[in-house]
Scaffold this motif. Structure first.
Motif, short mmCIF file in Angstrom:
data_model
loop_
_atom_site.label_atom_id
_atom_site.label_comp_id
_atom_site.label_asym_id
_atom_site.label_seq_id
_atom_site.Cartn_x
_atom_site.Cartn_y
_atom_site.Cartn_z
N PHE A 261 0.86 -1.18 0.00
CA PHE A 261 0.00 0.00 0.00
C PHE A 261 0.90 1.22 0.00
N LEU A 262 0.32 2.38 -0.26
CA LEU A 262 1.07 3.62 -0.33
C LEU A 262 0.94 4.40 0.97
N ALA A 263 2.08 4.71 1.57
CA ALA A 263 2.08 5.65 2.69
C ALA A 263 1.59 6.99 2.19
N ALA A 264 0.99 7.76 3.08
CA ALA A 264 0.40 9.03 2.65
C ALA A 264 1.45 10.02 2.19
N GLY A 265 2.53 10.21 2.95
CA GLY A 265 3.52 11.19 2.51
C GLY A 265 4.60 11.44 3.52
N SER A 266 5.67 12.07 3.06
CA SER A 266 6.85 12.37 3.88
C SER A 266 6.91 13.86 4.18
N TRP A 268 5.50 13.80 7.58
CA TRP A 268 4.58 13.64 8.70
C TRP A 268 3.68 12.42 8.58
N PHE A 269 3.48 11.89 7.39
CA PHE A 269 2.44 10.88 7.19
C PHE A 269 2.99 9.63 6.50
N LEU A 270 4.14 9.18 6.92
CA LEU A 270 4.77 8.02 6.27
C LEU A 270 4.23 6.73 6.89
N THR A 271 2.92 6.55 6.74
CA THR A 271 2.24 5.40 7.32
C THR A 271 0.91 5.20 6.60
N LEU A 272 0.14 4.25 7.07
CA LEU A 272 -1.16 3.94 6.48
C LEU A 272 -2.20 4.97 6.90
N PHE A 273 -2.84 5.59 5.92
CA PHE A 273 -3.99 6.46 6.12
C PHE A 273 -5.13 5.92 5.28
N GLY A 274 -6.29 5.73 5.90
CA GLY A 274 -7.40 5.17 5.14
C GLY A 274 -7.74 6.00 3.91
N ARG A 275 -8.06 7.25 4.11
CA ARG A 275 -8.48 8.12 3.02
C ARG A 275 -7.38 8.30 1.98
N ASP A 276 -6.19 8.67 2.43
CA ASP A 276 -5.10 8.97 1.51
C ASP A 276 -4.68 7.75 0.70
N SER A 277 -4.50 6.63 1.39
CA SER A 277 -4.06 5.42 0.70
C SER A 277 -5.12 4.95 -0.29
N THR A 295 -4.34 -2.79 -0.96
CA THR A 295 -4.68 -1.71 -0.03
C THR A 295 -6.00 -2.01 0.67
N LEU A 296 -6.97 -2.50 -0.07
CA LEU A 296 -8.26 -2.86 0.53
C LEU A 296 -8.10 -3.96 1.57
N ARG A 297 -7.23 -4.94 1.30
CA ARG A 297 -7.02 -6.01 2.27
C ARG A 297 -6.36 -5.49 3.55
N VAL A 298 -5.37 -4.61 3.39
CA VAL A 298 -4.69 -4.04 4.55
C VAL A 298 -5.70 -3.33 5.45
N LEU A 299 -6.58 -2.56 4.86
CA LEU A 299 -7.58 -1.82 5.64
C LEU A 299 -8.66 -2.75 6.20
N ALA A 300 -9.03 -3.76 5.44
CA ALA A 300 -10.07 -4.69 5.91
C ALA A 300 -9.60 -5.45 7.15
N ARG A 301 -8.30 -5.73 7.25
CA ARG A 301 -7.78 -6.42 8.44
C ARG A 301 -8.00 -5.61 9.71
N ARG A 302 -8.11 -4.31 9.55
CA ARG A 302 -8.25 -3.41 10.70
C ARG A 302 -9.62 -2.75 10.74
N GLN A 303 -10.56 -3.29 10.00
CA GLN A 303 -11.91 -2.73 9.99
C GLN A 303 -12.49 -2.77 11.40
N GLY A 304 -13.25 -1.73 11.75
CA GLY A 304 -13.81 -1.64 13.09
C GLY A 304 -14.67 -2.83 13.44
N ARG A 305 -14.56 -3.26 14.69
CA ARG A 305 -15.33 -4.42 15.16
C ARG A 305 -16.24 -4.10 16.34
N ARG A 306 -15.98 -2.98 17.01
CA ARG A 306 -16.73 -2.68 18.24
C ARG A 306 -16.90 -1.18 18.38
N GLU A 307 -17.71 -0.78 19.35
CA GLU A 307 -17.88 0.63 19.67
C GLU A 307 -16.80 1.02 20.69
N ASP A 308 -15.95 1.96 20.31
CA ASP A 308 -14.90 2.43 21.22
C ASP A 308 -14.67 3.92 20.95
#
Length: 688
Positions: A261-266, A268-277, A295-308
């Motif tokens: 997947f693509l990190a958002a940017g260098s 400050w944002f050299l990591t996974l961002f849902g919207r940007d990626s 990219t969809l799989r990476v985000l799906a692994r961390r899809q929300g599961r509960r209310e927090d």
């Protein structure tokens, strides 16, 4: 909202974020190197060598005892190489021409920073140089650097053999050199080489810094874009901008369990961002549909599961960002896993639909169906209270605005008043409508049941939006930026309306009015779309979301215009992106000033803009595809007979439909043709 803007609201004097616009950036995610224009890394500011949001070195200065060094050339080869050439004028022959040069080359990988210095002399007598490299380690977290806070040095220790190492807890790095220098350690480490040069002789010194710092992501494997994606263009600017963009995109690749997947940017944002990626992946679907699926799989692994509410997590919701630890910016504190995004979830569905349209492997799509169903369920659940998708910061320390314009003053009325939450953004309702309609069609195609009432929900959203979100009459009005917490129309004229086009949420008449506004001088700067009309009382050409131009925002509008058949308007915006790129050495930053192209030759730099930035790098590619009018359905590629792109003769290579490559050409008269390799399974259709 950053701690700077929060402090300003509270009346306190904020610490100042270090500026970026003059720095040279080298990226190989999750590593980056930021230097001064002359290649030096000087203590203070944001310069340094980073790995996984930790700055390892904050000083890296080259000097010669016998002379000052003057920069005569700097350059880059791709996104992960830097080159600097200096002259030492006080040594060598006593003539006006420099006779001693030093060539410094750097190559950055995920774990290693390699440096090579070649000293050379054309003097008529022997030259003796004392070359020094002064280094300092500070192991500063990125959040500390971003606040402009002072940092303390970390002293090195001698390792086995010819090595010097620095370590804090379980993070560290080592220096390896050849030939090995004299080493003086302390708060600063000084490496010294004695160099003797006979007439016409050169000497090479090399060293490297090897890191074992770990983070949440690995370095992404190169995808071959630099070999496959290219533009043959009569306009040099077009060719160089695409070359730089493709190199930048490769440099931002990260890996999660084998999925890229693509990190958002260098920086400050050299990591996974849902919207940007997701937006970057959507823009690259015509070139690499497998990146979108990954990219969809990476985000799906961390899809929300509960209310927090502490992390804004909800069942089915797609996250905002992931960090290796807490991002503490003072009054703003974000947890390592943060879901404060109202638009990432519908964008996930739209990205999946895009991938299917461009021929994604059905066997790779089917495992994503459960996540798709959860996303669609979240859309309806999140809008159940008022019928709109809204957001509010539940923590008090998170993002006060949770759309793509996430600064504190981005959602404002035409008279300058700021909107109060919960806020329903116009583009988010459009994303939701598109996600629901395309998601339902996708489920049906795959043989899965469509959730009861989903299509009816989408049509009701569309009908209400067309009436409740429109300011004035159809002929002279415009879509509202948002609805505030009391349901009032936030009536600013802003670039967000460009995101509505092609989603299906507007009537044809409303779409034509939006196209008219987007290409008006109030929004179109000639370098791209201003985020806010220059007629607003709060307009500023250097306001983060209140007058600047964002390349990705401009590209999204161009894509939408192309989808509704407004190719000439799309081309007008696209040309602005390439015109702006000339002012930034063809490396488009995250954003830049909203100057008019009638007033200045190049736009003003936004001092804190990131470069490289994934969706900015993808923007010119997406704009070209849009303005060439390329559409894909199954194994059929459709193009118009003519394109109004207006960038001269060009050929765009590296496109793929159902994984089969093809190229698109436009001649000097605008005539469009498609080139297929022999034996291609694709067919071509030309539309009027």
């Amino acid at each position: 909202m950053t701690d700077v803007t929060q402090a300003a609201e509270n009346g306190s004097r904020p610490s100042l974020q270090p500026l970026l616009h003059t720095l040279r950036s080298c990226a190989a995610a999750p590593a980056m190197l930021l230097t001064e224009p002359d290649g030096q890394v000087r203590a203070g500011g944001v310069s340094g060598w980073y790995r996984s949001d930790v700055r390892l070195l904050d000083r890296l200065e080259l000097s010669v005892d016998e002379s000052g060094l003057e920069l005569v050339r700097s350059g880059a080869r791709g996104a992960d190489h830097q080159e600097f050439c200096y002259v030492a004028r006080s040594v060598g022959d006593p003539i006006p021409d420099p006779t001693v040069t030093l060539e410094l080359t750097r190559h950055l990988t995920g774990d290693v920073l390699r440096e090579r210095l070649v000293t050379a002399s054309t003097a008529q007598r022997p030259v003796h140089l004392t070359v020094r490299l002064t280094a300092r380690a500070d192991f500063a977290p990125l959040s500390v650097v971003k606040q402009g806070s002072a940092t303390a040095a970390t002293r090195p220790t001698a390792g086995p053999g010819r090595r010097v190492g620095w370590r804090v807890a379980d993070a560290g790095f080592e220096l390896v050199g050849s030939p090995w220098p004299e080493v003086e350690t302390g708060n600063q480490t000084v490496l010294t080489w004695a160099v003797a040069l006979d007439p016409g002789e050169s000497r090479e010194i090399s060293w490297q810094w090897e890191s074992d710092v770990t983070g949440p992501w690995g370095r992404g494997t190169a995808r071959g874009w630099q070999e496959s994606i290219a533009v043959d263009a009569a306009a040099v600017t077009v060719r160089r901008t695409v070359e730089q963009s493709v190199g930048d995109l490769e440099s931002l690749l990260l890996d999660d369990h084998g999925d890229a997947f693509l990190a958002a940017g260098s920086p400050w944002f050299l990591t996974l961002f849902g919207r940007d990626s997701l937006w970057a992946a959507r823009m690259l679907v015509p070139f690499d549909v497998d990146l979108t699926l990954a990219t969809l799989r990476v985000l799906a692994r961390r899809q929300g599961r509960r209310e927090d509410p502490r992390i804004e997590e909800e069942p089915g919701k797609i996250l905002h960002e992931v960090r290796g630890g807490i991002l503490d910016l003072g009054q703003q504190v974000l947890p390592p896993l943060y879901y404060g995004s109202v638009d990432a979830t519908p964008l996930w569905v739209c990205a999946l639909a895009d991938a299917v349209d461009w021929g994604a492997d059905p066997d790779a799509v089917r495992p994503l169906v459960p996540a798709l169903v959860e996303c669609l369920a979240w859309l309806r659940s999140a809008s159940s209270a008022t019928g709109w998708l809204r957001y509010v910061d539940h923590t008090g320390t998170g993002l006060s605005n949770q759309g793509w314009k996430d600064s504190h003053d981005s959602i404002q009325f035409a008279d300058g008043r700021l909107a109060e939450p919960p806020i329903a953004l116009s583009e988010v309702q459009a994303y939701a409508f598109e996600a629901a309609t395309r998601g339902a069609a996708l489920l049906e195609t795959l043989g899965h049941p469509v959730p009861a009432g989903l299509r009816e929900w989408a049509q009701d959203l569309r009908a209400r939006f067309q009436s409740d979100f429109w300011v004035g009459d159809t002929a002279t009005g415009h879509p509202a930026l948002a609805l505030d917490g009391a349901g009032h129309l936030v009536d600013s004229v802003a670039s967000n309306m460009g995101h509505l086009l092609g989603t299906g949420i507007l009537t044809p008449e409303q779409q034509r009015r939006v196209a008219e506004l987007l290409t008006s001088p109030a929004l179109d700067s000639g370098f791209g779309l201003r985020t806010l009309t220059r007629e607003s009382p709060r307009f500023s050409r250097l306001s983060y979301h209140g007058g600047t131009v964002w390349p990705h925002d401009t590209a999204v509008a161009a894509m939408g215009l192309a989808r509704i058949g407004q190719l000439e308007d799309a081309a007008t915006l696209a040309r602005g992106i390439f015109r702006a790129a000339e002012g930034f050495e063809h490396r488009l930053p995250e954003l830049y000033g909203g100057d008019s192209a009638e007033d200045v030759a190049v736009p003003t730099s936004y001092p804190a803009a990131c470069r490289p930035q994934a969706w900015s790098a993808a923007a010119p590619l997406a704009a070209l595809v849009a303005c060439l009018g390329v559409r894909v359905s199954g194994h059929t590629v459709t193009v118009p007979a003519y394109s109004p792109l207006g960038l001269g003769r060009l050929a765009l290579h590296g496109l793929k439909a159902a994984r089969a490559p093809f190229s698109v050409r436009v001649d000097e008269n605008g005539r469009v043709t498609v080139e297929l390799p022999e034996g291609s399974p694709l067919s071509v259709r030309t539309r009027d």
